[in-house]
Design a protein around this motif. Structure first.
Motif, PDB file in Angstrom:
ATOM      1  N   ASN A  75       0.823  -1.215   0.000  1.00  0.00           N
ATOM      2  CA  ASN A  75       0.000   0.000   0.000  1.00  0.00           C
ATOM      3  C   ASN A  75       0.854   1.261   0.000  1.00  0.00           C
ATOM      4  O   ASN A  75       0.537   2.250  -0.677  1.00  0.00           O
ATOM      5  CB  ASN A  75      -0.931  -0.003   1.213  1.00  0.00           C
ATOM      6  N   ILE A  76       1.952   1.220   0.766  1.00  0.00           N
ATOM      7  CA  ILE A  76       2.874   2.370   0.773  1.00  0.00           C
ATOM      8  C   ILE A  76       3.440   2.592  -0.618  1.00  0.00           C
ATOM      9  O   ILE A  76       3.569   3.731  -1.080  1.00  0.00           O
ATOM     10  CB  ILE A  76       4.003   2.137   1.800  1.00  0.00           C
ATOM     11  N   SER A  77       3.761   1.501  -1.307  1.00  0.00           N
ATOM     12  CA  SER A  77       4.263   1.610  -2.679  1.00  0.00           C
ATOM     13  C   SER A  77       3.256   2.317  -3.578  1.00  0.00           C
ATOM     14  O   SER A  77       3.613   3.202  -4.367  1.00  0.00           O
ATOM     15  CB  SER A  77       4.576   0.218  -3.233  1.00  0.00           C
ATOM     16  N   ASN A  78       1.981   1.937  -3.437  1.00  0.00           N
ATOM     17  CA  ASN A  78       0.936   2.581  -4.246  1.00  0.00           C
ATOM     18  C   ASN A  78       0.851   4.079  -3.948  1.00  0.00           C
ATOM     19  O   ASN A  78       0.756   4.907  -4.869  1.00  0.00           O
ATOM     20  CB  ASN A  78      -0.408   1.923  -3.982  1.00  0.00           C
TER      21      ASN A  78
ATOM     22  N   TYR B 120       1.531   7.209  -6.599  1.00  0.00           N
ATOM     23  CA  TYR B 120       0.558   8.289  -6.817  1.00  0.00           C
ATOM     24  C   TYR B 120       1.161   9.649  -6.455  1.00  0.00           C
ATOM     25  O   TYR B 120       0.911  10.657  -7.133  1.00  0.00           O
ATOM     26  CB  TYR B 120      -0.707   8.039  -5.995  1.00  0.00           C
ATOM     27  N   SER B 121       1.968   9.686  -5.408  1.00  0.00           N
ATOM     28  CA  SER B 121       2.631  10.940  -5.029  1.00  0.00           C
ATOM     29  C   SER B 121       3.609  11.373  -6.113  1.00  0.00           C
ATOM     30  O   SER B 121       3.698  12.566  -6.446  1.00  0.00           O
ATOM     31  CB  SER B 121       3.358  10.764  -3.692  1.00  0.00           C
ATOM     32  N   ALA B 122       4.344  10.404  -6.659  1.00  0.00           N
ATOM     33  CA  ALA B 122       5.269  10.719  -7.754  1.00  0.00           C
ATOM     34  C   ALA B 122       4.518  11.285  -8.946  1.00  0.00           C
ATOM     35  O   ALA B 122       4.958  12.257  -9.579  1.00  0.00           O
ATOM     36  CB  ALA B 122       6.044   9.464  -8.156  1.00  0.00           C
TER      37      ALA B 122
ATOM     38  N   HIS C 145       9.211   8.072  -7.012  1.00  0.00           N
ATOM     39  CA  HIS C 145       8.995   6.984  -7.961  1.00  0.00           C
ATOM     40  C   HIS C 145       9.893   5.793  -7.609  1.00  0.00           C
ATOM     41  O   HIS C 145       9.434   4.637  -7.540  1.00  0.00           O
ATOM     42  CB  HIS C 145       9.304   7.501  -9.370  1.00  0.00           C
ATOM     43  N   PHE C 146      11.171   6.079  -7.375  1.00  0.00           N
ATOM     44  CA  PHE C 146      12.125   5.027  -6.996  1.00  0.00           C
ATOM     45  C   PHE C 146      11.700   4.347  -5.703  1.00  0.00           C
ATOM     46  O   PHE C 146      11.745   3.111  -5.584  1.00  0.00           O
ATOM     47  CB  PHE C 146      13.522   5.623  -6.845  1.00  0.00           C
ATOM     48  N   ALA C 147      11.267   5.144  -4.731  1.00  0.00           N
ATOM     49  CA  ALA C 147      10.824   4.585  -3.453  1.00  0.00           C
ATOM     50  C   ALA C 147       9.608   3.691  -3.650  1.00  0.00           C
ATOM     51  O   ALA C 147       9.471   2.643  -3.001  1.00  0.00           O
ATOM     52  CB  ALA C 147      10.511   5.705  -2.469  1.00  0.00           C
TER      53      ALA C 147
ATOM     54  N   PHE D  60      10.010   0.850 -15.806  1.00  0.00           N
ATOM     55  CA  PHE D  60      10.440   1.365 -17.108  1.00  0.00           C
ATOM     56  C   PHE D  60      10.484   2.893 -17.109  1.00  0.00           C
ATOM     57  O   PHE D  60      11.500   3.506 -17.493  1.00  0.00           O
ATOM     58  CB  PHE D  60       9.480   0.862 -18.185  1.00  0.00           C
ATOM     59  N   SER D  61       9.404   3.532 -16.675  1.00  0.00           N
ATOM     60  CA  SER D  61       9.376   4.995 -16.676  1.00  0.00           C
ATOM     61  C   SER D  61      10.353   5.567 -15.648  1.00  0.00           C
ATOM     62  O   SER D  61      10.940   6.629 -15.880  1.00  0.00           O
ATOM     63  CB  SER D  61       7.951   5.500 -16.408  1.00  0.00           C
ATOM     64  N   MET D  62      10.552   4.867 -14.526  1.00  0.00           N
ATOM     65  CA  MET D  62      11.529   5.328 -13.535  1.00  0.00           C
ATOM     66  C   MET D  62      12.940   5.337 -14.119  1.00  0.00           C
ATOM     67  O   MET D  62      13.700   6.291 -13.940  1.00  0.00           O
ATOM     68  CB  MET D  62      11.487   4.426 -12.300  1.00  0.00           C
TER      69      MET D  62
END
Length: 362
Positions: free
Chosen positions: A13-16, A20-22, A123-125, A149-151
């Motif tokens: 969930n943190i990843s999601n 979204y923050s990125a 994004h990396f995080a 890929f986009s990162m």
């Protein structure tokens, strides 16, 4: 499945949230890049157009080296350095950039880069915590492949900037496509964080797929430069021919600020040429992994076929660059076809064609 291999839902969930923050910060970077182009002074755009016309009008052998006498010593003034195009038709200077040398435009540009760096870190995080949530490489399905890929594409762009390369012109198209890629990833391609199927649970996942992602991201940067080269080359041709139709005000405002067509062409070629050997190894690594997982090196699976087709078209492009009759725009068209083959292999094969790679999920 043992406890150690279970999915950590909190990290997932943190990843999601991080992804979204990125995306939110990428939107701000996108707006800042727009402001860089809009508020950048147009005072130097006319000078670029004049330089194009002058460069076309003056023959190459008419360039003279001025000699001054300073205290009895002859001083040579070097003529302005310009880049020769692949087709060998025009020698023109690079445009002044998105900000066109304007202080306000440059401020927006620096702000856009700072926001891009912040978005990249988020994004990396997000990618890292996605992998951490399942204790594996974070590219086991299409959603994870897309976000990674986009990162990598943004990371490569920032590395070019840190190396003092003239690539700030790529910021706007890059951030635009990154937002499109992430938007597609979090909607159509989204897959819950989960463990891998046995065939994917291999150290080759770290080697083969990470190489495919990196090669694709760099091929993307080369494709952006190639597309812009085609626009800029046509713009230069129109400006150099005053008797023909001239570009409109919008085209002048944008394309006059871009690097010369020759510079864009050279950048795209160098990127594609540097990445091609790694793409070759990516296919070889995939064949080795296939033998380990399925008992054969090659089975004409759709993913294998389109990876090879992509390799062939890029090989044709590189060969065309070494052939006198296929430099410039013809070779650029081949480069675009090659990247379209990569995109079809990336999206089309996984989404619309059944094969042994279908288990990776959409």
């Amino acid at each position: 499945m043992n406890i150690a291999a279970a999915t950590n839902e909190n990290l997932a969930n943190i990843s999601n949230y991080l992804v979204y923050s990125a995306m939110a910060v990428y939107v701000l970077a996108f707006l800042a890049h727009i402001a860089e182009w809009v508020f950048g002074s147009r005072s130097k755009v006319g000078k670029t157009a004049a330089a194009l016309t002058a460069a076309d009008a003056a023959p190459a052998d008419s360039v003279k080296v001025a000699v001054k006498q300073a205290g009895g010593t002859a001083v040579l003034e070097r003529p302005k350095v310009v880049t020769r195009s692949a087709a060998g038709t025009r020698d023109v200077p690079d445009g002044p950039g998105a900000a066109a040398g304007d202080e306000q435009g440059d401020l927006y540009g620096r702000f856009a880069i700072s926001l891009t760096v912040l978005a990249f870190l988020l994004h990396f995080a997000g990618v890292f915590t996605r992998g951490w949530s399942v204790q594996r490489a974070p590219w086991g399905n299409m959603y994870e492949f897309s976000t990674t890929f986009s990162m990598v594409a943004v990371g490569a762009y920032l590395i070019f900037l840190a190396a003092k390369k003239n690539v700030r012109w790529m910021g706007l198209p890059l951030i635009t496509t990154v937002l499109l890629d992430l938007g597609l990833a979090v909607t159509v391609l989204y897959t819950e964080s989960d463990q891998l199927v046995p065939a994917l649970d291999s150290y080759w996942l770290w080697i083969h797929v990470s190489l495919a992602i990196t090669c694709g991201a760099l091929f993307y940067l080369g494709a952006v430069a190639t597309i812009l080269y085609l626009f800029r080359d046509r713009f230069e041709a129109k400006v150099a021919d005053p008797s023909g139709p001239q570009p409109g005000s919008f085209a002048k405002s944008v394309l006059s600020r871009m690097p010369a067509a020759a510079s864009l062409d050279k950048f795209a070629y160098r990127v594609n040429a540097a990445v091609f050997p790694f793409w070759t190894f990516t296919i070889v690594a995939g064949a080795i992994w296939a033998e380990s997982a399925w008992g054969r090196y090659w089975g004409w699976d759709p993913k294998e076929v389109w990876s090879f087709i992509t390799w062939v078209v890029y090989a044709c492009y590189l060969h065309a660059r070494a052939t006198a009759g296929w430099k410039g725009r013809k070779a650029a068209y081949l480069a675009i076809v090659a990247f379209l083959c990569f995109l079809f292999n990336y999206y089309g094969v996984n989404m619309f064609v059944d094969g042994l790679h279908s288990y990776s999920g959409v």
